[in-house]
Write an enzyme that holds these catalytic residues in place. Structure first.
Site, PDB file in Angstrom:
ATOM      1  N   ASN A  10      47.838  31.968  44.416  1.00 47.84           N
ATOM      2  CA  ASN A  10      46.645  32.013  44.972  1.00 47.84           C
ATOM      3  C   ASN A  10      45.522  31.921  43.865  1.00 47.84           C
ATOM      4  O   ASN A  10      45.142  33.087  43.235  1.00 47.84           O
ATOM      5  CB  ASN A  10      46.378  33.285  46.025  1.00 47.84           C
ATOM      6  N   LYS A  12      42.002  32.095  44.435  1.00 50.55           N
ATOM      7  CA  LYS A  12      41.817  32.028  45.030  1.00 50.55           C
ATOM      8  C   LYS A  12      39.971  31.535  44.511  1.00 50.55           C
ATOM      9  O   LYS A  12      40.184  30.258  44.794  1.00 50.55           O
ATOM     10  CB  LYS A  12      41.122  33.611  44.306  1.00 50.55           C
ATOM     11  N   HIS A  96      43.396  38.042  53.818  1.00 50.84           N
ATOM     12  CA  HIS A  96      43.827  38.711  52.442  1.00 50.84           C
ATOM     13  C   HIS A  96      42.582  39.589  52.557  1.00 50.84           C
ATOM     14  O   HIS A  96      41.979  39.746  53.085  1.00 50.84           O
ATOM     15  CB  HIS A  96      43.543  37.594  51.877  1.00 50.84           C
ATOM     16  N   GLU A  98      41.129  40.387  50.145  1.00 51.15           N
ATOM     17  CA  GLU A  98      39.464  40.618  49.284  1.00 51.15           C
ATOM     18  C   GLU A  98      38.805  40.130  50.516  1.00 51.15           C
ATOM     19  O   GLU A  98      37.462  40.183  51.042  1.00 51.15           O
ATOM     20  CB  GLU A  98      39.618  38.672  49.027  1.00 51.15           C
ATOM     21  N   GLU A 168      50.489  43.478  50.369  1.00 51.55           N
ATOM     22  CA  GLU A 168      49.552  43.426  49.192  1.00 51.55           C
ATOM     23  C   GLU A 168      49.396  44.683  49.034  1.00 51.55           C
ATOM     24  O   GLU A 168      47.563  44.918  49.487  1.00 51.55           O
ATOM     25  CB  GLU A 168      48.465  41.944  49.154  1.00 51.55           C
ATOM     26  N   GLY A 174      44.772  42.643  41.391  1.00 48.40           N
ATOM     27  CA  GLY A 174      44.110  42.742  40.217  1.00 48.40           C
ATOM     28  C   GLY A 174      43.587  43.063  39.390  1.00 48.40           C
ATOM     29  O   GLY A 174      42.322  43.159  38.553  1.00 48.40           O
ATOM     30  N   SER A 214      49.216  41.767  40.793  1.00 45.05           N
ATOM     31  CA  SER A 214      49.457  41.998  39.351  1.00 45.05           C
ATOM     32  C   SER A 214      50.483  41.321  38.852  1.00 45.05           C
ATOM     33  O   SER A 214      51.695  42.020  38.378  1.00 45.05           O
ATOM     34  CB  SER A 214      48.911  43.900  39.270  1.00 45.05           C
ATOM     35  N   GLY A 236      45.485  36.614  40.000  1.00 40.03           N
ATOM     36  CA  GLY A 236      45.365  36.277  38.108  1.00 40.03           C
ATOM     37  C   GLY A 236      46.520  35.524  37.049  1.00 40.03           C
ATOM     38  O   GLY A 236      46.234  34.597  36.987  1.00 40.03           O
TER      39      GLY A 236
HETATM   40  P1  PGA Z   1      46.833  39.758  41.891  1.00 40.16           P
HETATM   41  O1  PGA Z   1      46.159  38.410  42.601  1.00 40.16           O
HETATM   42  O2  PGA Z   1      48.076  39.113  41.593  1.00 40.16           O
HETATM   43  O3  PGA Z   1      45.793  39.261  40.825  1.00 40.16           O
HETATM   44  O4  PGA Z   1      46.696  41.080  41.721  1.00 40.16           O
HETATM   45  C1  PGA Z   1      47.571  39.569  44.205  1.00 40.16           C
HETATM   46  C2  PGA Z   1      46.697  38.544  45.969  1.00 40.16           C
HETATM   47  O5  PGA Z   1      45.160  38.647  45.683  1.00 40.16           O
HETATM   48  O6  PGA Z   1      46.505  37.824  46.001  1.00 40.16           O
END
Ligand code: PGA
Length: 252
Positions: A10, A12, A96, A98, A168, A174, A214, A236
């Site tokens: 992803n 983003k 998601h 976010e 998640e 993140g 993460s 990330g």
């Molecule tokens: P992250 O994001 O690996 O940067 O923690 C995961 C996600 O939001 O799908």
């Protein structure tokens, strides 16, 4: 039953067209036809066509990070399931964290998007996960169950088999703080149990439940070795093709 793992990138709101092309070309050369796992990349929508074009014919699928529930019409800025498919996508992320927490998507909106994705022939990756306050108060499972129930209201077992769930925890996205394999496995079991209660054991057995938050090459192996963890949704650490490919192979 054994479920094939799914490793998902992803991006983003990151990467340019040039960056998407470079990633897709690199990933294509490193992934063989008969890998024992599936892969999907979620670029920002504007880079979806070029990513899908380059990865076309490879085992790596491409998807959108979001969609709207109507097919077309006066919905400024939105993208429909049909548009995702025309752009070359076969998957879509729905709900998601976010979007839920920064943009205000409710469980009801997530449910509508999920139905639109299935109705439009896409494979949705439905994201669920609790905030740290819910976990600390011992409400993590109740919270996730509510998210699942609201999103899956009116669904039948056959529909559920067509979705992927991504657990998640919001506090792990993140932040560099990953759930322990034990905590992730416990929640994945809980999710599979909740699906079995509502839709039957067969549907629950076939459902892929990914972990996200993460995930990186250094911790992916300990998570992906767990039979309950059917893959990873990676933010990330999915921005570099080599790092993303290393996550897919981390369990071996
Ligand atoms: P992250 O994001 O690996 O940067 O923690 C995961 C996600 O939001 O799908």
């Amino acid at each position: 039953m054994s479920r094939k793992k799914l490793i998902a990138a992803n991006w983003k709101m990151q990467k340019t067209i040039v960056g998407a092309k470079t990633f897709a070309e690199r990933l294509k050369t490193s992934v063989k036809k008969d890998e024992p796992y599936d892969m999907v990349v979620f670029p920002p929508f504007f880079a979806l066509p070029v990513t899908a074009e380059i990865l076309g014919g490879s085992p790596v699928a491409v998807g959108a990070q979001d969609l709207f529930w109507e097919n077309d019409g006066a919905y400024t800025g939105e993208v429909s399931a049909g548009m995702v498919i025309e752009a070359g996508g076969t998957y879509v992320i729905v709900g998601h964290s976010e979007r839920r927490h920064m943009i205000g998507e409710t469980n009801e909106v997530v449910g509508k998007k999920l139905r639109a994705a299935i109705g439009g022939g896409l494979t949705p990756v439905l994201c669920v996960g609790e905030k740290i306050a819910d976990r600390e108060a011992g409400r993590a499972e109740t919270f996730v169950e509510e998210q699942l129930e609201a999103a899956l209201a009116g669904f039948l077992g056959g529909d559920v088999e067509r979705i992927v769930v991504a657990y998640e925890p919001v506090w792990a996205i993140g932040t560099g703080r990953t759930a322990t394999p034990q905590d992730a496995v416990a929640m994945h079991r809980f999710i599979r149990g909740a699906i079995a209660n509502r839709f039957g054991v067969d549907a629950a057995d076939r459902l892929r439940v990914l972990y996200g938050g993460s995930v990186k090459p250094q911790n992916a192996g300990s998570l992906l070795r767990e039979t309950e963890i059917d893959g990873a949704l990676v933010g990330g650490a999915s921005l570099k093709a080599e790092e993303f490919a290393a996550i897919a192979t981390a369990r071996t």
